[in-house]
Write a protein that holds these residues in place. Structure first.
Motif, PDB file in Angstrom:
ATOM      1  N   GLN A   9     115.486 -38.419  37.613  1.00 38.05           N
ATOM      2  CA  GLN A   9     116.356 -38.523  38.780  1.00 38.05           C
ATOM      3  C   GLN A   9     115.510 -38.832  40.001  1.00 38.05           C
ATOM      4  OE1 GLN A   9     118.711 -34.871  38.832  1.00 38.05           O
ATOM      5  NE2 GLN A   9     120.423 -36.007  37.981  1.00 38.05           N
ATOM      6  N   TYR A  32     115.899 -49.180  47.270  1.00 39.24           N
ATOM      7  CA  TYR A  32     115.965 -48.341  46.083  1.00 39.24           C
ATOM      8  C   TYR A  32     114.561 -47.911  45.662  1.00 39.24           C
ATOM      9  CZ  TYR A  32     120.667 -50.325  45.505  1.00 39.24           C
ATOM     10  OH  TYR A  32     121.968 -50.712  45.683  1.00 39.24           O
ATOM     11  N   GLN A  35     119.685 -43.835  44.079  1.00 40.12           N
ATOM     12  CA  GLN A  35     121.018 -44.270  44.481  1.00 40.12           C
ATOM     13  C   GLN A  35     120.980 -45.288  45.619  1.00 40.12           C
ATOM     14  OE1 GLN A  35     119.612 -41.512  45.520  1.00 40.12           O
ATOM     15  NE2 GLN A  35     120.077 -41.326  47.701  1.00 40.12           N
TER      16      GLN A  35
END
Length: 121
Positions: free
Chosen positions: A3, A94, A113
């Motif tokens: 993540q 990003y 994200q």
């Protein structure tokens, strides 16, 4: 699973500066590249800068001399310092990681994200 969480985007005037940060969770070892790419409206996503675990860097020609990428291996974090910003730098930025680890190639595996950077007067 990795993540990636970005922060630091915003609106800035031409010639100004912004600092983007990205924190990664998951397996980030010495073979993993970390980097930043961007996507402007109507354009493909493109490499901005990448950095190896040992600190080797790669920049796109459009940002060389203005942007600086750095990495904190202890924190699994990567930062992009953007100076002398231009309107054409406007894009969604990003953070990414690349497990193949070859700096000469742009082959991201995971993305954050995204964070909006707008350069306008």
């Amino acid at each position: 699973q990795v993540q990636l969480v970005e922060s630091g985007g915003g609106l800035v005037q031409p010639g100004g500066s912004l600092r983007l940060s990205c924190a990664a969770s998951g397996v980030i070892n010495r073979f993993v590249l970390m980097g930043w790419s961007r996507q402007a409206p109507g354009k493909e996503r493109e490499l901005v800068a990448a950095i190896s675990y040992g600190g080797r860097t790669k920049y796109s020609d459009s940002v060389k001399g203005r942007f600086t990428i750095s990495r904190d291996n202890a924190k699994n974090a990567v930062t992009l310092q953007m100076n002398s910003l231009k309107p054409e730098d406007t894009a969604v930025y990003y953070c990414y990681v690349d497990y193949k680890g070859q700096l000469d190639y742009y082959r991201p595996d995971y993305w954050g994200q995204g964070t909006q950077v707008t350069v306008s007067s």
